[in-house]
Write an enzyme that holds these catalytic residues in place. Structure first.
Site: not given
Lengths: 408, 408
Positions: A13, A108, A138, A180, A299, A301-302
């Site tokens: 993302g 990750n 995250d 999220m 979306y 928020q990112r």
């Protein structure tokens, strides 16, 4: 003779600052005389296996700086999660292009890809230096104090709740904001930093680190509404019951509908307003409150342009620079990690890939209040410096009440 | 002997700059020596009939400036739409408190309240000066070039789409963003100002000024997706079919569910993600596109703290100041209107309340493209100066492609 070729790619993302890390790699690489080319792969690992590269050596430093300040992944990204065979393909392409340094900016899953590619190169006796550069809103990478991208997303969430609280105070009711975070509640918890006065929202915060019990939720909302005449609630999209089943799918089943699942069987949590709507319906039906409104930050928020933490920008740039320095001056592959060294300052270290790859950090217990619906001061102290300078603030009238005349 | 008492109140949905107008009234009033008190009514007209007043004369100018910069209605607001009897109550309270000047900051419902109160005072022979101060993110007041609050909300929408477009470019698919606006599409149209390069989104814009036809919509999305490999869509919450029925309720009926209606029978459009979800379901089902995501901007677009147009702030302050000046130096009641006098500058005038009250402006035809799914350059020229200074910008890499080695 060494080729002096570097490859950089972006996975997962997008974040508001992921291009800072990209540009950090490109500009820092240019300082090393033996570097002949800096390639960028389009759309992450998919671009690598398809040999879709652009030559970033032919970019002006001026445009690179402008791109660095632009949110989202300038090279494009991918949701592909490579298995061993996919990683072998990646390695074959790197070898064919005589790539000597591979930098992959991601979360990750991406660190696990870097780990496998590193092992493939080692097995083949091919001299490839592989560095994972951290990125995720995250904040769920182990070994780092925090991850680039999280502070800016956290700032958006804090600002959004500060505003939603003011809106809710003007026109009282119940407001549910869904944030999220499938497994880690850091971003949802950031909503607490939008709170200023003791009676401000968010009054209740629901994290995936705690089991969500619908009856308890409704009782919490009822109690808050009775106390303040209103209630602002932050909910993580990843809330689940004791068995781990997402509340989004549980509530959907009750009303006879289905939620979307991805190839891995994961319920689609983002890009739908279903969870907020279902929780609002429960509150209206069970508590009889009339004005109940739900927003899903989705979306925004990112990827919102114009809400970024300057601390996050600086650190995202530095992890890119440090990745190149670790690659050039060091003697091993790894994942760049942020260490907090003061209030507030950081340093960087290179962790073994196996310590980061495929692992998920969740919120530490010390960050969650005993009630399970708030954060602790330890979390406020942890997050505040990351939000950066110039946080907007909210003020109230303090004027004296006027005596009634008609109905004193 | 005159009392020198002023009353100010805020009605309807909050905006990012409505407190600028409030503070404009308070600070400008203090310049007039015969003003003895400036009262604020809590929660709009409801606070008036309940005699819930605070004395703003006892506020420091320092705190007033801080409140001015804080979004949402500092006095609180209300959704009450007063009828004649309600307005008579308002008038009785004003008379009991010897209020001589009544300033009401709000949209077209609020202007109608001011009109009726003004008429009641006139009938009773009571010397009351009534001024309506414009405010609405919908930009739907007639007689004004634009309304305070709209530019900041428009800036949020433009920035949100600029970011959503970048996110969608990194991870291609279809993105649907639903924007507020029941009858007027100005705010949805503002999404076009988030577009920079010709292939940027929003690629399609659906406004309530045009009839929404689902099959046409799906055909538009299909064509865009085939052309660009992705599609970013801005949709007004108020889109409706030829009969005027909201698409939100039409699509809900198809899946056997119900939408919420208010006391006036209006479908609840905000505070739910239903329309975005239903449109996404249609796209997935009919076009077979896998990655389809919907966001509903909800309350974020009107209450987000930290996304404001400096032009909007200045003008919102000025309409408050001018309201007091029109009241003190003029001889009639009215509604303050913004007139554009240059590119870019404005002046203010006092319109008769009957020219504004209860009327709704929608987007002029010259602002909507022939296709019906885009705006014109006339609209871009109209809106751009309102967004203010420091708009964030987006930049792209321009690097050269690298030749393939394995599969040339």
């Amino acid at each position: 003779m060494p080729s002096g070729k570097i490859l950089v790619a972006q996975g997962g993302g997008p974040t508001a600052v992921i291009n800072q890390s990209l540009v950090g790699v490109v500009l820092e690489s240019r300082r090393f005389q033996h570097v002949t080319r800096v390639y960028g792969a389009l759309h992450g690992v998919r671009g690598i296996v398809n040999e879709e590269f652009v030559d970033l050596t032919q970019e002006t430093s001026h445009n690179l700086e402008l791109v660095a300040a632009t949110p989202s992944s300038a090279l494009g990204s991918t949701r592909d999660k490579p298995d061993i065979a996919y990683c072998q393909q990646i390695f074959e392409v790197l070898r064919a292009h005589e790539i000597e340094h591979f930098f992959y900016i991601g979360g990750n899953d991406s660190s696990d890809t870097v780990r496998i590619v590193s092992e493939e190169a080692h097995k083949a006796g091919y001299p490839l230096r592989c560095i994972h550069i951290p990125k995720t809103i995250d904040n769920d990478l182990v070994g780092s104090d925090h991850t680039p991208g999280f502070p800016s997303a956290a700032r958006f969430v804090a600002q959004a709740f500060a505003g939603a609280n003011l809106d809710n105070a003007a026109l009282p009711g119940v407001y549910v904001g869904v944030v999220m975070g499938r497994h880690a509640g850091f971003l949802t918890a950031a909503s607490a930093l939008g709170k200023k006065f003791p009676d401000d929202g968010p009054h209740l915060i629901y994290l995936p680190e705690r089991v969500f019990v619908l009856d308890k939720f409704l009782a919490d909302v009822k109690a808050t509404y009775e106390k303040y005449g209103r209630c602002v609630i932050a909910v993580s999209e990843g809330i689940h019951d004791a068995s781990g089943e997402p509340i989004a799918s549980l509530l959907a089943k009750q009303v006879g509908s289905e939620v979307e699942r991805d190839a891995h069987g994961n319920v689609q949590l983002s890009g739908t307003g279903a969870l907020a709507d279902l929780l609002c319906d429960e509150i209206k039906a069970k508590l009889g409150i009339k004005r109940v409104r739900g927003d899903t930050f989705g979306y925004l928020q990112r990827s919102f342009i114009g809400c970024v933490s300057d601390v996050d920008q600086r650190e995202a740039r530095e992890v890119g620079e440090k990745a190149v320095q670790f690659a050039m001056w060091g003697d091993r592959d790894g994942s760049v990690a942020i260490k907090r060294t003061g209030f507030y300052s950081v340093d960087y270290e290179l962790l073994p890939l196996t310590e980061v790859a495929g692992k998920t950090r969740t919120m530490e217990d010390e960050f969650i209040s005993a009630s399970g619906t708030d954060v602790t001061d330890a979390f406020r102290l942890y997050l505040r410096p990351l939000l950066g300078s110039g946080m907007p603030d909210a003020f109230r009238l303090r004027a004296a009440k006027v005596a009634k005349v008609l109905k004193p």
